[in-house]
Write an enzyme that holds these catalytic residues in place. Structure first.
Site, mmCIF file in Angstrom:
data_model
loop_
_atom_site.group_PDB
_atom_site.id
_atom_site.type_symbol
_atom_site.label_atom_id
_atom_site.label_comp_id
_atom_site.label_asym_id
_atom_site.label_seq_id
_atom_site.Cartn_x
_atom_site.Cartn_y
_atom_site.Cartn_z
ATOM 1 N N LYS A 54 0.830 -1.209 0.000
ATOM 2 C CA LYS A 54 0.000 0.000 0.000
ATOM 3 C C LYS A 54 0.863 1.257 0.000
ATOM 4 C CE LYS A 54 -3.771 -2.579 2.045
ATOM 5 N NZ LYS A 54 -4.356 -3.122 3.276
ATOM 6 N N GLN A 98 -4.693 -1.959 9.669
ATOM 7 C CA GLN A 98 -4.516 -3.260 9.032
ATOM 8 C C GLN A 98 -5.113 -4.365 9.909
ATOM 9 O OE1 GLN A 98 -3.200 -3.887 5.892
ATOM 10 N NE2 GLN A 98 -4.008 -5.933 6.290
ATOM 11 N N ASP A 121 -11.066 2.914 4.562
ATOM 12 C CA ASP A 121 -11.342 1.478 4.437
ATOM 13 C C ASP A 121 -12.843 1.195 4.425
ATOM 14 O OD1 ASP A 121 -9.523 -0.468 3.885
ATOM 15 O OD2 ASP A 121 -8.977 -0.896 5.947
#
Length: 293
Positions: A54, A98, A121
């Site tokens: 990322k 994450q 997200d």
């Protein structure tokens, strides 16, 4: 019939190019560079690899990235305090925690701590709640489901009235993609481990999204001829002939299903690249929203 391959790499490259172009336009206009902060707790090798990819993607399109790591022993309070600091940082437009978090940490509490305006997200309970409600729109859509929908919209003239089957009901993929399909006026069936006569249910799908996390579970005779098959799964299977001793496969038995389906995504090179592309797009959107505040 041999299915047409839906090339996620090519489509993702188009999206990334557009993000890079808009980032350059922002710079020329004197606007802040979009910034993405990642939060990695623990030393899970897969999570480390995902985060690294990322950051690399951010660099390629001109998005700033900020790496934040905590040990696996970090407390709930330490993780939430880090998130709050990032919420307050004007250079950070998007925050990505994450997952999965180490055992003992409350994942939902951490996700709730992320500012709604920085939830690139799309996992904040309010964003998911808005996604589930008719007439309301989330600020951000979860990246993998968003990527799935872009692929479908590029493939089919419309999803209206289409019979769609989602195999898997996770909070990360299965449930959000089902909600997005409902929003597109598809008729949606969600399948899982307790679904009776599972192959028969799957076989009725004009569109199948496989996100169950079981290697090559969907066989060729499960699939309706001509169906669009989106394989979200990525699983390691032992393969002594490969240098690393394993190979990556999806939730779909690709060699069988490609002879039946009309369209199919490969693994790797299908949905995976789209996930990161949509994350970059969401980060750009977060910066654009910040301009308006």
């Amino acid at each position: 019939m041999t299915a047409k391959i839906l090339d996620g790499n090519a489509l993702a490259a188009q999206i990334r190019e557009e993000v890079a172009r808009k980032v350059q336009l922002r710079a020329a206009a004197g606007l802040p560079t979009p910034g993405l902060a990642t939060v990695l707790v623990g030393d899970n090798p897969a999570s480390q690899a995902y985060v690294k990819s990322k950051h690399k993607a951010c660099a390629e399109v001109g998005v700033r990235s900020f790496s934040n790591t905590l040990p696996a022993t970090a407390s709930q309070e330490e993780v939430e305090e880090l998130v709050e600091r990032l919420n307050a940082d004007p250079n950070v437009h998007g925050i990505l925690v994450q997952l999965p978090l180490p055992e003992g940490l409350d994942e939902q509490r951490v996700l709730r701590a992320v500012s709604l305006e920085k939830d690139v997200d799309g996992f904040h309970p309010i964003n998911i709640g808005r996604l589930a409600q008719k007439g309301r729109d989330p600020l951000f859509i979860p990246c993998t489901p968003a990527g799935v929908m872009v692929m479908l919209e590029k493939t089919l003239p419309t999803l209206e009235g289409v019979n769609a089957v989602v195999l898997g009901r996770s909070n990360i993929v299965g449930m959000p993609v089902a909600l997005l399909l409902v929003r597109a006026n598809a008729t949606v069936t969600i399948c899982h481990s307790r679904t009776k006569n599972l192959p028969d249910v799957v076989r009725r799908a004009d569109v199948l999204v496989a996100a169950v996390g079981r290697a090559e579970m969907v066989r060729g005779d499960w699939v309706k001829p001509g169906a669009v098959v989106i394989d979200v799964g990525i699983n390691r299977v032992d393969d002594p002939s490969r240098p690393r001793g394993y190979r990556l496969v999806g939730d779909v038995a690709y060699d069988e299903v490609k002879e039946v389906a009309g369209y199919i995504t490969p693994v790797p090179g299908g949905v995976g690249p789209m996930t990161i592309a949509m994350l970059l797009q969401n980060t750009l959107r977060a910066a654009e929203l910040a301009d308006q505040r």
